[in-house]
Design an enzyme around this catalytic site. Structure first.
Site, PDB file in Angstrom:
ATOM      1  N   HIS A 135      62.695  43.154  35.070  1.00 49.95           N
ATOM      2  CA  HIS A 135      63.460  44.169  35.808  1.00 49.95           C
ATOM      3  C   HIS A 135      63.650  45.398  34.929  1.00 49.95           C
ATOM      4  O   HIS A 135      64.024  45.276  33.757  1.00 49.95           O
ATOM      5  CB  HIS A 135      64.829  43.612  36.209  1.00 49.95           C
ATOM      6  CG  HIS A 135      65.666  44.620  36.929  1.00 49.95           C
ATOM      7  ND1 HIS A 135      65.500  44.892  38.267  1.00 49.95           N
ATOM      8  CD2 HIS A 135      66.638  45.447  36.491  1.00 49.95           C
ATOM      9  CE1 HIS A 135      66.346  45.840  38.624  1.00 49.95           C
ATOM     10  NE2 HIS A 135      67.052  46.201  37.568  1.00 49.95           N
ATOM     11  N   ASP A 185      77.205  42.676  46.422  1.00 52.85           N
ATOM     12  CA  ASP A 185      76.755  43.817  45.625  1.00 52.85           C
ATOM     13  C   ASP A 185      76.446  45.011  46.522  1.00 52.85           C
ATOM     14  O   ASP A 185      76.763  46.154  46.181  1.00 52.85           O
ATOM     15  CB  ASP A 185      75.523  43.441  44.793  1.00 52.85           C
ATOM     16  CG  ASP A 185      74.981  44.664  44.064  1.00 52.85           C
ATOM     17  OD1 ASP A 185      75.727  45.215  43.242  1.00 52.85           O
ATOM     18  OD2 ASP A 185      73.854  45.096  44.361  1.00 52.85           O
ATOM     19  N   ARG A 219      81.338  51.883  45.244  1.00 48.14           N
ATOM     20  CA  ARG A 219      81.336  52.507  43.903  1.00 48.14           C
ATOM     21  C   ARG A 219      80.770  53.921  43.971  1.00 48.14           C
ATOM     22  O   ARG A 219      81.238  54.825  43.292  1.00 48.14           O
ATOM     23  CB  ARG A 219      80.518  51.654  42.931  1.00 48.14           C
ATOM     24  CG  ARG A 219      81.232  50.378  42.504  1.00 48.14           C
ATOM     25  CD  ARG A 219      80.257  49.399  41.849  1.00 48.14           C
ATOM     26  NE  ARG A 219      79.592  49.966  40.693  1.00 48.14           N
ATOM     27  CZ  ARG A 219      78.381  49.569  40.262  1.00 48.14           C
ATOM     28  NH1 ARG A 219      77.722  48.608  40.868  1.00 48.14           N
ATOM     29  NH2 ARG A 219      77.843  50.145  39.217  1.00 48.14           N
ATOM     30  N   SER A 228      75.974  43.924  38.899  1.00 49.84           N
ATOM     31  CA  SER A 228      75.200  44.325  40.072  1.00 49.84           C
ATOM     32  C   SER A 228      73.723  43.977  39.885  1.00 49.84           C
ATOM     33  O   SER A 228      73.099  43.340  40.745  1.00 49.84           O
ATOM     34  CB  SER A 228      75.398  45.833  40.270  1.00 49.84           C
ATOM     35  OG  SER A 228      74.446  46.362  41.130  1.00 49.84           O
ATOM     36  N   LYS A 257      71.486  40.314  41.629  1.00 51.61           N
ATOM     37  CA  LYS A 257      70.270  40.336  42.454  1.00 51.61           C
ATOM     38  C   LYS A 257      69.139  39.564  41.765  1.00 51.61           C
ATOM     39  O   LYS A 257      68.376  38.851  42.407  1.00 51.61           O
ATOM     40  CB  LYS A 257      69.859  41.779  42.729  1.00 51.61           C
ATOM     41  CG  LYS A 257      70.791  42.442  43.751  1.00 51.61           C
ATOM     42  CD  LYS A 257      70.575  43.923  43.880  1.00 51.61           C
ATOM     43  CE  LYS A 257      71.104  44.678  42.697  1.00 51.61           C
ATOM     44  NZ  LYS A 257      71.371  46.086  42.865  1.00 51.61           N
TER      45      LYS A 257
HETATM   46  N1  URA Z   1      71.205  49.481  39.669  1.00 52.63           N
HETATM   47  C1  URA Z   1      71.850  48.492  40.330  1.00 52.63           C
HETATM   48  O1  URA Z   1      71.236  47.654  40.978  1.00 52.63           O
HETATM   49  N2  URA Z   1      73.187  48.465  40.257  1.00 52.63           N
HETATM   50  C2  URA Z   1      73.922  49.353  39.559  1.00 52.63           C
HETATM   51  O2  URA Z   1      75.127  49.233  39.522  1.00 52.63           O
HETATM   52  C3  URA Z   1      73.234  50.366  38.885  1.00 52.63           C
HETATM   53  C4  URA Z   1      71.863  50.402  38.949  1.00 52.63           C
END
Ligand code: URA
Length: 433
Positions: free
Chosen positions: A82, A161, A168, A183, A187
């Protein structure tokens, strides 16, 4: 439990229990807690921070808020990669096939681009016929057969999220490191890989502009991964200039194909090998990083990684004749040269502005609803440390209009020249295990 007490506790700098964190995540996902209370808690987290244990509990609760992908039907040790988001980052198209070429399964769920960073799915869709919509069975079968699949997110992964990120975004609480770490990792963890290699970008084109913030984010994500039973490594890589020379969609795919055919585009090749080496060591195919690096390099140069890319594209419906002849990829109608305004050495590049210039051309999205033009983009002719003379072309814009004023202006602003050649910056700053 009352939400106001949880807010007060965090506001006063105390540590939340696992139960309190689950209460807030579950309540928000189910809609029993209002936006105003969750916003207040997010702001309290922003100012008071979270301990490692709190961040791990937050992530775990976000994973549990939705489905998780069960990859157990895929044979072997599944590794994922990632990136925290950069400009010109097409490493997935090189790393995935490279890792697959030594038999390690890569079942990757990717996202679309927003703002100055591009998205892997958008770039892949510049290959005619390529589909990112695979159901779970097709996704798993493809990984078992070809060792690689890159698909859009299926199912309802980490819905907490999704809701929290939207909140946010409008409450000034995006740039809180524990919230970002939770966050991203929620995922990744919900997507089911056994091991994860994180590419944490640092610099002008990155989410994290300083080394200190990048190290902090990288450490927190590695700790979360370990707390939740996944082997996780973070590579902190430089994003003070775009990666490679191409920024866009089709042109990025073409540049990745060049590297897969053995062309030495130094930063792109180096970072791809670095990430792939860590992934294959985590998958226990090689017992050291050094051996992995050497063996993977061979597969870039002998065409095996290219073959793995070709069969992955074919399996997902992509037109193989385009992979064999990338000049058939979509291409914009006009080429606009950006010329140096003075003579000197390139001393800094604002990679974020370059990403924004590409976005204005149509290569990226300003809002989620925008559509992508796969043929437009930017080619950098000059990068950090290189010498340029006044009026010499430093970049080319591929545009579908013969004037692209916003992008031209952004490109002019993005380059800073100086009389003296500055030191070359390291591409790989640190590896956090
Ligand atoms: N990418 C994400 O998936 N979440 C964040 O909070 C910031 C960047």
């Amino acid at each position: 439990m009352r939400m106001v007490d949880v807010i007060l506790k965090k506001r006063n700098g105390h540590v939340l229990t696992k139960e309190e964190i689950s209460f807030f995540i579950n309540g928000y996902t189910e809609g029993t807690l209002p936006d105003y209370q969750v916003s207040a808690l997010l702001m309290a987290i922003y100012y008071s921070g979270m301990t490692e244990e709190e961040t791990a509990n937050l992530t775990e609760a976000m994973v549990a808020s939705g489905e998780t992908i069960d990859l157990s039907a895929i044979e072997g040790h599944k590794v994922d990669k990632h990136s925290t988001g950069g400009v010109g980052d097409k490493t997935t198209f090189i790393v995935g096939p490279l890792v697959a070429s030594v038999g390690v399964p890569v079942a990757k769920m990717s996202g679309r681009g927003l703002g100055h960073t591009g998205g892997t799915l958008d770039k892949l869709e510049s290959i005619p016929g390529f589909t990112i919509e695979l159901d779970k069975e097709a996704f798993i079968e493809q990984v078992n057969t070809h060792k690689l699949s890159v698909a859009g997110q299926t199912g309802n992964l980490a819905p907490a999220d999704k809701k929290l990120y939207a909140l946010r975004d409008v409450t000034g609480t995006v740039d809180s490191i524990p919230l970002i770490a939770g966050s991203i990792m929620s995922k990744k963890l919900a997507s089911g890989a056994d091991s994860i290699v994180l590419d944490v970008k640092t610099g002008s084109g990155a989410f994290m502009k300083t080394m200190k913030e990048s190290q902090d984010l990288a450490r927190q994500m590695v700790t979360i991964g370990k707390h939740l039973g996944r082997n996780t490594i973070a590579v902190i890589s430089d994003m003070n200039q775009p990666l490679g020379h191409e920024i866009g969609n089709a042109n990025e795919v073409k540049e990745a194909i060049d590297v897969l055919l053995g062309k030495n585009i130094p930063d792109l090749r180096r970072l791809s090998l670095e990430l792939a080496a860590h992934m294959t060591v985590l998958a226990e195919v090689f017992d050291s990083y050094e051996t992995a690096y050497i063996e993977l390099e061979k597969n870039l140069d002998n065409g095996k990684a290219f073959q793995a890319f070709r069969s992955f594209v074919e399996a997902q419906g992509g037109d193989i004749s385009v992979i064999d002849n990338p000049d058939k990829l979509p291409k914009a109608s006009y080429e606009i040269e950006i010329k140096a305004k003075e003579t000197g050495y390139i001393s800094s590049m604002d990679a974020e502005l370059i990403g924004i210039a590409a976005m204005h051309l149509g290569a990226g999205r300003a809002t989620k609803e925008d559509t992508i033009n796969h043929g437009v983009g930017i080619r950098l002719l000059k990068k950090l440390g290189e010498h340029v003379s006044i009026d010499e072309p430093i970049a080319i814009l591929f545009s579908d209009t013969n004037v692209a004023r916003q992008s031209e202006e952004a490109m002019q602003q993005a380059y800073t020249l100086s009389d003296k050649k500055s030191d070359v910056v390291d591409l790989i700053h640190e590896v956090i295990k």
